[in-house]
Write an enzyme that holds these catalytic residues in place. Sequence first.
Site, PDB file in Angstrom:
ATOM      1  N   SER A 112      -7.490 -11.757  -3.332  1.00  0.00           N
ATOM      2  CA  SER A 112      -7.857 -12.188  -1.871  1.00  0.00           C
ATOM      3  C   SER A 112      -7.388 -13.321  -1.284  1.00  0.00           C
ATOM      4  O   SER A 112      -5.952 -13.204  -1.604  1.00  0.00           O
ATOM      5  CB  SER A 112      -9.225 -13.006  -2.079  1.00  0.00           C
ATOM      6  OG  SER A 112     -10.105 -13.117  -1.341  1.00  0.00           O
ATOM      7  N   GLU A 212      -6.409  -5.531   2.774  1.00  0.00           N
ATOM      8  CA  GLU A 212      -7.864  -5.253   2.178  1.00  0.00           C
ATOM      9  C   GLU A 212      -8.006  -6.924   3.366  1.00  0.00           C
ATOM     10  O   GLU A 212      -7.299  -7.941   3.637  1.00  0.00           O
ATOM     11  CB  GLU A 212      -7.493  -5.197   1.677  1.00  0.00           C
ATOM     12  CG  GLU A 212      -7.783  -6.630   0.371  1.00  0.00           C
ATOM     13  CD  GLU A 212      -8.375  -7.881   0.542  1.00  0.00           C
ATOM     14  OE1 GLU A 212      -9.507  -7.471   0.380  1.00  0.00           O
ATOM     15  OE2 GLU A 212      -8.282  -9.030  -0.049  1.00  0.00           O
ATOM     16  N   HIS A 283     -12.592  -6.491  -1.479  1.00  0.00           N
ATOM     17  CA  HIS A 283     -13.632  -7.066  -1.837  1.00  0.00           C
ATOM     18  C   HIS A 283     -14.735  -6.092  -1.520  1.00  0.00           C
ATOM     19  O   HIS A 283     -16.399  -5.990  -1.919  1.00  0.00           O
ATOM     20  CB  HIS A 283     -13.974  -8.175  -0.543  1.00  0.00           C
ATOM     21  CG  HIS A 283     -12.931  -9.421  -1.071  1.00  0.00           C
ATOM     22  ND1 HIS A 283     -11.821  -9.354  -0.523  1.00  0.00           N
ATOM     23  CD2 HIS A 283     -13.393 -10.673  -1.400  1.00  0.00           C
ATOM     24  CE1 HIS A 283     -11.456 -10.881  -0.556  1.00  0.00           C
ATOM     25  NE2 HIS A 283     -12.049 -11.148  -0.719  1.00  0.00           N
TER      26      HIS A 283
END
Lengths: 314, 314
Positions: A112, A212, A283
């Site tokens: 992330s 992502e 996620h």
Amino acid sequence: MAGTVKPRRIGPGSNIAIIAPAGPPRADRLRKGLEFLRKRGYKLRIYPQVRRKLGYLAGDDKARASALMEAFSDESIDGIFAAKGGYGCLRLLPHIDYKVIENKPKVFVGYSDLTALLLSIYNKCGIVTFHGPMAAVEFGRRLREYTVDHFFGAIEGSLLPATIKKPTGYKFEVINDGVAEGIIMGGNLSLMARMAGTGYLPSFKGRIIFLEDTEEEPYRLDAYLAQLFMSTDIKDAAGFILGEFTRTEPRYGHVKGWSAAQVLNDYFSRLHRPALTGFPCGHGKEKITIPIGVRVMLDADKKTVTFLESGVEK
Amino acid sequence: MAGTVKPRRIGPGSNIAIIAPAGPPRADRLRKGLEFLRKRGYKLRIYPQVRRKLGYLAGDDKARASALMEAFSDESIDGIFAAKGGYGCLRLLPHIDYKVIENKPKVFVGYSDLTALLLSIYNKCGIVTFHGPMAAVEFGRRLREYTVDHFFGAIEGSLLPATIKKPTGYKFEVINDGVAEGIIMGGNLSLMARMAGTGYLPSFKGRIIFLEDTEEEPYRLDAYLAQLFMSTDIKDAAGFILGEFTRTEPRYGHVKGWSAAQVLNDYFSRLHRPALTGFPCGHGKEKITIPIGVRVMLDADKKTVTFLESGVEK
């Protein structure tokens, strides 16, 4: 940077630094995550910076950068696990001494917001970094066997090389067919776009790029891709592995238009390079741990991704 | 590009192209806005592309870029007004023929997502562009005298040079005091960050930079600024005029941390250049029309912004 350097593998008994280079972790999740890692036999050193809080940051830039640098510098530390993402790593990039890190390769894991650190360290130091679960996120919630197994398999050196199996409920779909081989590199799309123009983003040329994201409306994903297409050599990548794009619902009463999948399709279908969607690296519920910088084979015809080497040295 | 070129002033009787280079306008607002502009004496040519819809875009990239290029190329068109923002201008940057526009300077107005076009045209063609209200946004809703007067004053050449008066309810506050003079340039912060690394963003050096944004959480504003600070010469700007930053509430249950004002303060206070907040140039109730590329005097001590020249030739 002369070739890629793999850190030494770690395992039970290894000394692990827990740092929070982005946001402050929730106390209950951190506690649970640490307990789990200790039970697996890891010796944890929780850096005091982890408990700091300054706005949405886990302490100021100096505190967060110092914790990272200390963890890399300390000879007694074998690996570094991030407690959580959030926001803050981007601010650290100019505060990091990449020369020091270059001489102290060690397993460094996160994802992330951590994408900024994983990619800048890989780019500036040539060290394999690990896109994987975090101490006060995945390990601080309900534990999932697939995620856990792939994590320890990657950092302990027991899993790769291997063809990655899909977790239950996951479905790979093809945007473009074909087969490509190359070094894998990528992470969170928004972070990669925010690194455009900064000099910290590695080249995409000939690479297998994985992406992502979460909490980004489709038009935002579109803007990140527009920026990367204009400011980098992403067009020259060998292939694309698209992970999950979760929580992408339009907000603020915006015009509903393309879905995240349509946006991704719009950008990647025109490149005519192998591109697969649905990979467990985002996620979502499950995630594999990806060593950034190792050779990978993407077979979009067979819908398989094979890691051709380990990310750690035995 | 040899020096800045000002377009000829327009006024009642001028032929105006209405285009939608970003999102599709709401029919009712477009109708109301067109009616208003016609009443002011402008002759409007609504490009068919304005009625198109493709996802969140007002037609595909080709249709939107063609409408823009046609409007600039057509000798009978005196000015170009955007119908609305949204998202889409970033996608157009590589599809624009800047050589054609360079030879056809004309008043071109918009803001928000239009920042990408205003700045790339100013950068590549050296033409003054106008950061101001849009046909199906401000003019398609409740009309506000301040916004209307500053719009026509700027494009018809009757207002500037002038020291800008605050609208009712607006308050200028000082981040750093001092006085600076320079060419004004800026717009929507997120768009400017998304142009980082693309080659379309003008230099910030010695400029007076104005910024505004909406629907961006504080941590996102932070990321945009982090990117601009790493990828551009924004540190060398002469001064900063910060507009409104509206709808910045944290979403998705994110940690509440710094407010938008705290983020802006964090980045701009460390530069020690004159910086003023609260300027009417954002997504708030009132806005002035800013000719990008004209000389401006920012006096943070007196809390005044003075435009030293007009954005149009008589």
